[in-house]
Design a protein around this motif. Structure first.
Motif, short mmCIF file in Angstrom:
data_model
loop_
_atom_site.label_atom_id
_atom_site.label_comp_id
_atom_site.label_asym_id
_atom_site.label_seq_id
_atom_site.Cartn_x
_atom_site.Cartn_y
_atom_site.Cartn_z
N TRP A 170 0.83 -1.21 0.00
CA TRP A 170 0.00 0.00 0.00
C TRP A 170 0.86 1.26 0.00
O TRP A 170 0.62 2.19 -0.78
N ALA A 171 1.88 1.31 0.87
CA ALA A 171 2.74 2.49 0.96
C ALA A 171 3.45 2.75 -0.36
O ALA A 171 3.52 3.89 -0.84
N LEU A 172 3.97 1.70 -0.95
CA LEU A 172 4.69 1.83 -2.21
C LEU A 172 3.76 2.31 -3.32
O LEU A 172 4.09 3.20 -4.11
N GLY A 173 2.56 1.72 -3.37
CA GLY A 173 1.59 2.12 -4.38
C GLY A 173 1.14 3.55 -4.20
O GLY A 173 0.99 4.30 -5.16
N PHE A 174 0.89 3.95 -2.93
CA PHE A 174 0.47 5.33 -2.69
C PHE A 174 1.54 6.32 -3.13
O PHE A 174 1.24 7.34 -3.76
N LEU A 175 2.79 6.06 -2.79
CA LEU A 175 3.87 6.98 -3.15
C LEU A 175 4.02 7.08 -4.66
O LEU A 175 4.26 8.17 -5.20
N PHE A 176 3.85 5.96 -5.36
CA PHE A 176 3.91 6.01 -6.82
C PHE A 176 2.76 6.84 -7.38
O PHE A 176 2.95 7.69 -8.26
N ARG A 177 1.56 6.62 -6.85
CA ARG A 177 0.40 7.38 -7.33
C ARG A 177 0.55 8.86 -7.02
O ARG A 177 0.22 9.72 -7.84
N PHE A 178 1.05 9.18 -5.83
CA PHE A 178 1.25 10.58 -5.46
C PHE A 178 2.29 11.22 -6.37
O PHE A 178 2.13 12.37 -6.80
N LEU A 179 3.36 10.50 -6.65
CA LEU A 179 4.41 11.03 -7.53
C LEU A 179 3.86 11.32 -8.91
O LEU A 179 4.16 12.36 -9.51
N VAL A 180 3.04 10.42 -9.43
CA VAL A 180 2.42 10.64 -10.75
C VAL A 180 1.50 11.86 -10.69
O VAL A 180 1.49 12.69 -11.61
N ASN A 181 0.75 12.01 -9.62
CA ASN A 181 -0.17 13.14 -9.49
C ASN A 181 0.57 14.47 -9.40
O ASN A 181 -0.01 15.52 -9.72
N CYS A 182 1.81 14.45 -8.96
CA CYS A 182 2.59 15.69 -8.88
C CYS A 182 2.85 16.29 -10.26
O CYS A 182 3.25 17.46 -10.35
N ALA A 183 2.61 15.53 -11.31
CA ALA A 183 2.74 16.08 -12.67
C ALA A 183 1.79 17.25 -12.87
O ALA A 183 2.02 18.08 -13.76
N ALA A 184 0.74 17.35 -12.06
CA ALA A 184 -0.22 18.45 -12.17
C ALA A 184 0.42 19.80 -11.91
O ALA A 184 -0.10 20.83 -12.36
N PHE A 185 1.54 19.84 -11.20
CA PHE A 185 2.22 21.11 -10.95
C PHE A 185 2.83 21.68 -12.24
O PHE A 185 3.03 22.88 -12.35
N TRP A 186 3.12 20.80 -13.20
CA TRP A 186 3.78 21.24 -14.43
C TRP A 186 2.89 21.19 -15.66
O TRP A 186 3.21 21.78 -16.67
N SER A 187 1.77 20.48 -15.56
CA SER A 187 0.90 20.34 -16.73
C SER A 187 -0.54 20.66 -16.34
O SER A 187 -1.04 20.14 -15.33
N PRO A 188 -1.23 21.48 -17.13
CA PRO A 188 -2.64 21.77 -16.83
C PRO A 188 -3.56 20.59 -17.14
O PRO A 188 -4.72 20.59 -16.74
N ASP A 189 -3.05 19.60 -17.86
CA ASP A 189 -3.84 18.41 -18.18
C ASP A 189 -2.94 17.19 -18.06
O ASP A 189 -2.44 16.66 -19.05
N ALA A 190 -2.73 16.76 -16.81
CA ALA A 190 -1.84 15.63 -16.54
C ALA A 190 -2.57 14.30 -16.47
O ALA A 190 -1.96 13.28 -16.16
N VAL A 191 -3.86 14.29 -16.80
CA VAL A 191 -4.65 13.06 -16.69
C VAL A 191 -4.13 12.00 -17.67
O VAL A 191 -4.05 10.81 -17.32
N GLY A 192 -3.76 12.42 -18.88
CA GLY A 192 -3.24 11.48 -19.86
C GLY A 192 -1.97 10.81 -19.37
O GLY A 192 -1.78 9.60 -19.54
N PHE A 193 -1.10 11.57 -18.75
CA PHE A 193 0.12 11.01 -18.16
C PHE A 193 -0.23 10.00 -17.09
O PHE A 193 0.37 8.93 -16.98
N GLY A 194 -1.25 10.33 -16.28
CA GLY A 194 -1.67 9.41 -15.24
C GLY A 194 -2.22 8.11 -15.80
O GLY A 194 -1.92 7.03 -15.29
N ARG A 195 -3.02 8.20 -16.84
CA ARG A 195 -3.60 6.98 -17.43
C ARG A 195 -2.51 6.07 -17.98
O ARG A 195 -2.60 4.84 -17.87
N PHE A 196 -1.49 6.66 -18.59
CA PHE A 196 -0.37 5.84 -19.06
C PHE A 196 0.33 5.16 -17.88
O PHE A 196 0.69 3.98 -17.96
N ALA A 197 0.51 5.91 -16.79
CA ALA A 197 1.17 5.36 -15.61
C ALA A 197 0.36 4.20 -15.03
O ALA A 197 0.93 3.17 -14.62
N TRP A 198 -1.00 4.32 -15.01
CA TRP A 198 -1.81 3.22 -14.45
C TRP A 198 -1.74 1.99 -15.35
O TRP A 198 -1.80 0.86 -14.85
N ALA A 199 -1.65 2.20 -16.66
CA ALA A 199 -1.52 1.06 -17.57
C ALA A 199 -0.22 0.31 -17.31
O ALA A 199 -0.19 -0.94 -17.27
#
Length: 281
Positions: A170-199
């Motif tokens: 759980w801890a490892l998965g949460f940190l990975f998900r949080f790290l991916v979500n941090c892309a929102a600081f640099w991109s106004p539409d980071a959802v596509g990046f997130g979907r690739f990461a979940w795949a």
């Protein structure tokens, strides 16, 4: 003559408040999962249906063979049932909550709370994960147990290793998900990046099928990534494919990747918050 107990110091009250806040946040995250029981019920039915399909595919893979890559048919059924049980607790299909908070500007109110931003979100996700496991994970495990039966960890030590591995997964998965979500600081539409990461996560963590079934070269590449520790390691410990010294080595790998991703999250979060301050004032 009796003496009155010394009043709590400011420092002790501060420490208590720092402990009380994450506990309260986790408890709220847990309770929130029970707000829509009908949605949870239909989600459970959907997961059970796809679990049945996945079992059929895996059993067809075995054919008349009693074992494949160290797995018996019963182990494969157990593996499938557990992946379906953990699917929501570990958010294997994606998690965009922090990303939305950044895009909507809600992260600014999070920064006003008397807790670290990463710790606040970790506590919230811990409560969410436990709530989802109770609401959907345990019933899913019961369904598989009633239909096919399940393999169980072979002994008390194996149970301890499995519990430790679940917490680290759980801890490892949460940190990975949080790290991916941090892309929102640099991109106004980071959802596509997130979907690739979940795949990538779904493939690399062993959700689709046990990683032992993949070609050796692919497994060798995955061994240098944190993805197996987010699910596959836990389930291999459960079914007894990984035992003895290899089990402790697997737990050590999970712990090492957790520390590494924690440092990566802290570094990325600091950089993202600096960017937020410059851009947003």
């Amino acid at each position: 003559m009796t003496t009155m107990p010394a009043p709590p110091t400011v420092g002790s009250l501060s420490r208590l408040s720092r402990l009380a806040l994450p506990w309260a946040v986790a408890r709220l995250g847990f309770r929130r999962q029970f707000a829509y029981p009908q949605a949870a019920l239909w989600g459970l039915i959907t997961n059970a249906f796809f679990g049945l399909l996945r079992v059929a595919v895996l059993l067809a893979l075995f054919g008349t063979r009693p074992q494949v890559a160290g797995y018996t048919p019963q182990d494969a059924i157990t593996y499938t049932g557990l992946t379906q049980a953990f699917i929501m607790a570990f958010s294997l299909f994606g998690w965009f909550d922090f990303m939305r908070a950044v895009h909507r500007g809600e992260v600014t109110s999070d920064l006003l709370r008397p807790a670290s931003l990463l710790g606040f979100w970790a506590a919230q996700d811990a409560g969410r994960a436990l709530g989802q496991f109770v609401l959907r994970g345990l019933p899913m495990g019961l369904i598989f147990w009633l239909i096919w039966g399940l393999s169980w960890p072979p002994g008390p030590l194996a149970w301890v290793q499995v519990i430790l591995s679940v917490l680290l997964a759980w801890a490892l998965g949460f940190l990975f998900r949080f790290l991916v979500n941090c892309a929102a600081f640099w991109s106004p539409d980071a959802v596509g990046f997130g979907r690739f990461a979940w795949a990538v996560l779904g493939l690399g963590c062993g959700f689709l099928m046990p990683l032992a079934f993949f070609p050796e070269g692919f497994r060798a590449v995955l061994a240098w990534t944190p993805f197996p520790g987010m699910l596959n390691t836990t389930l291999e410990l459960w079914v007894g494919v990984t035992t003895g010294g290899a089990a402790w080595a697997a737990l050590g790998a999970q712990l090492g990747w957790t520390v590494a991703l924690l440092l990566a999250c802290q570094f990325t979060l600091r950089a993202g918050l600096r960017r937020l301050e410059v851009a947003g004032g």
